[in-house]
Write an enzyme that holds these catalytic residues in place. Structure first.
Site, PDB file in Angstrom:
ATOM      1  N   HIS A   1       1.673   9.865   4.642  1.00 37.95           N
ATOM      2  CA  HIS A   1       0.323  10.377   4.373  1.00 37.95           C
ATOM      3  C   HIS A   1      -0.344  10.805   5.680  1.00 37.95           C
ATOM      4  CE1 HIS A   1       0.365   7.434   0.763  1.00 37.95           C
ATOM      5  NE2 HIS A   1       0.422   8.651   0.259  1.00 37.95           N
TER       6      HIS A   1
ATOM      7  N   LYS B   1      -5.225   1.757 -13.416  1.00 39.21           N
ATOM      8  CA  LYS B   1      -4.139   1.301 -12.538  1.00 39.21           C
ATOM      9  C   LYS B   1      -4.455  -0.081 -11.997  1.00 39.21           C
ATOM     10  CE  LYS B   1      -1.743   5.358 -10.776  1.00 39.21           C
ATOM     11  NZ  LYS B   1      -1.335   6.061  -9.559  1.00 39.21           N
TER      12      LYS B   1
ATOM     13  N   ARG C   1       7.588  16.032  -0.716  1.00 37.67           N
ATOM     14  CA  ARG C   1       8.603  15.415   0.127  1.00 37.67           C
ATOM     15  C   ARG C   1       9.994  15.946  -0.185  1.00 37.67           C
ATOM     16  NH1 ARG C   1       6.703   9.655  -1.832  1.00 37.67           N
ATOM     17  NH2 ARG C   1       6.675  11.019  -3.645  1.00 37.67           N
TER      18      ARG C   1
ATOM     19  N   SER D   1       4.367   4.921  -1.093  1.00 38.74           N
ATOM     20  CA  SER D   1       3.581   3.682  -1.110  1.00 38.74           C
ATOM     21  C   SER D   1       4.271   2.633  -1.985  1.00 38.74           C
ATOM     22  CB  SER D   1       2.179   3.953  -1.671  1.00 38.74           C
ATOM     23  OG  SER D   1       1.475   4.797  -0.808  1.00 38.74           O
TER      24      SER D   1
END
Ligand code: PNS
Length: 183
Positions: free
Chosen positions: A42, A66, A115, A153
């Site tokens: 990030h 979440k 990515r 993450s």
């Protein structure tokens, strides 16, 4: 989704980068995400974004559904700690639709990182839906350094929970918080 092109100003002999007709060096961009926690991947993208956009707002999603490892306040604190050296970067949070938040912040650009090919489908769907909701806002994709192409993450949380090395994966301050969180 857009291709970054360049234009020029003949009188001043300056060249500017444009995306979807938006001049990037004077644009406000939003870099949204969960950031649970912020990783070096990030941070790499924030650094790249801060060089291209006039202002970059790192916006943490406030999502009641979440169950994050870090609270919203902790995620914001960590982001503030690691982005302090970038004067044009701001950390904020949002809830609801991203395009509504972008409109409220007068941002015309959404920044997302890709990515690997596996990210593409999800990102394409999200970018297209955001464009449907608000055609004036462009999504710009940037690639993090190759070294971070496998970093997430979720994996960082798992490694911390299982006692593995986080060396090179997260900033030192984030590693400390992760270690304290999982003892
Ligand atoms: O880091 P993440 O978890 O992949 O980020 C996802 C995020 C926060 C960018 C996405 O879930 C989002 O924009 N949520 C806000 C709700 C919204 O606008 N949904 C419609 C977009 S298609």
């Amino acid at each position: 989704m857009t291709l970054v092109t360049s234009g020029s100003c003949p009188e001043k002999r300056l060249r500017y980068a444009y995306a979807g007709g938006i001049r990037l060096d004077s644009a406000t961009a939003i870099y949204p995400g969960s950031f649970d926690p912020v990783t070096n991947g990030h941070l790499d993208l924030i650094e790249r974004g801060a060089k291209i956009f006039g202002r970059l707002i790192v916006a943490v999603l406030r999502n009641a559904e979440k169950d994050p490892l870090f609270s919203l306040v902790e995620r914001i604190e960590m982001l503030e700690e690691v982005t302090r050296q970038f004067p044009n970067v701001e950390v904020d949070s949002f809830h609801g639709l991203l395009v509504d938040y972008a409109r409220a912040r007068q941002a015309r650009v959404l920044l997302r990182g890709i990515r690997a090919v596996s990210d593409y489908e999800y990102e394409l769907q999200m970018a297209m839906m955001n464009r449907k909701l608000e055609p004036r806002i462009e999504t710009v994709f940037m690639l993090p350094a190759e070294a971070y192409s496998y970093l997430s993450s979720r994996l960082v949380r798992e490694i911390a929970q299982l006692g593995g090395s986080l060396n090179g994966l997260v900033p030192a301050s984030v590693e400390q918080r992760l270690r304290a969180k999982v003892v």
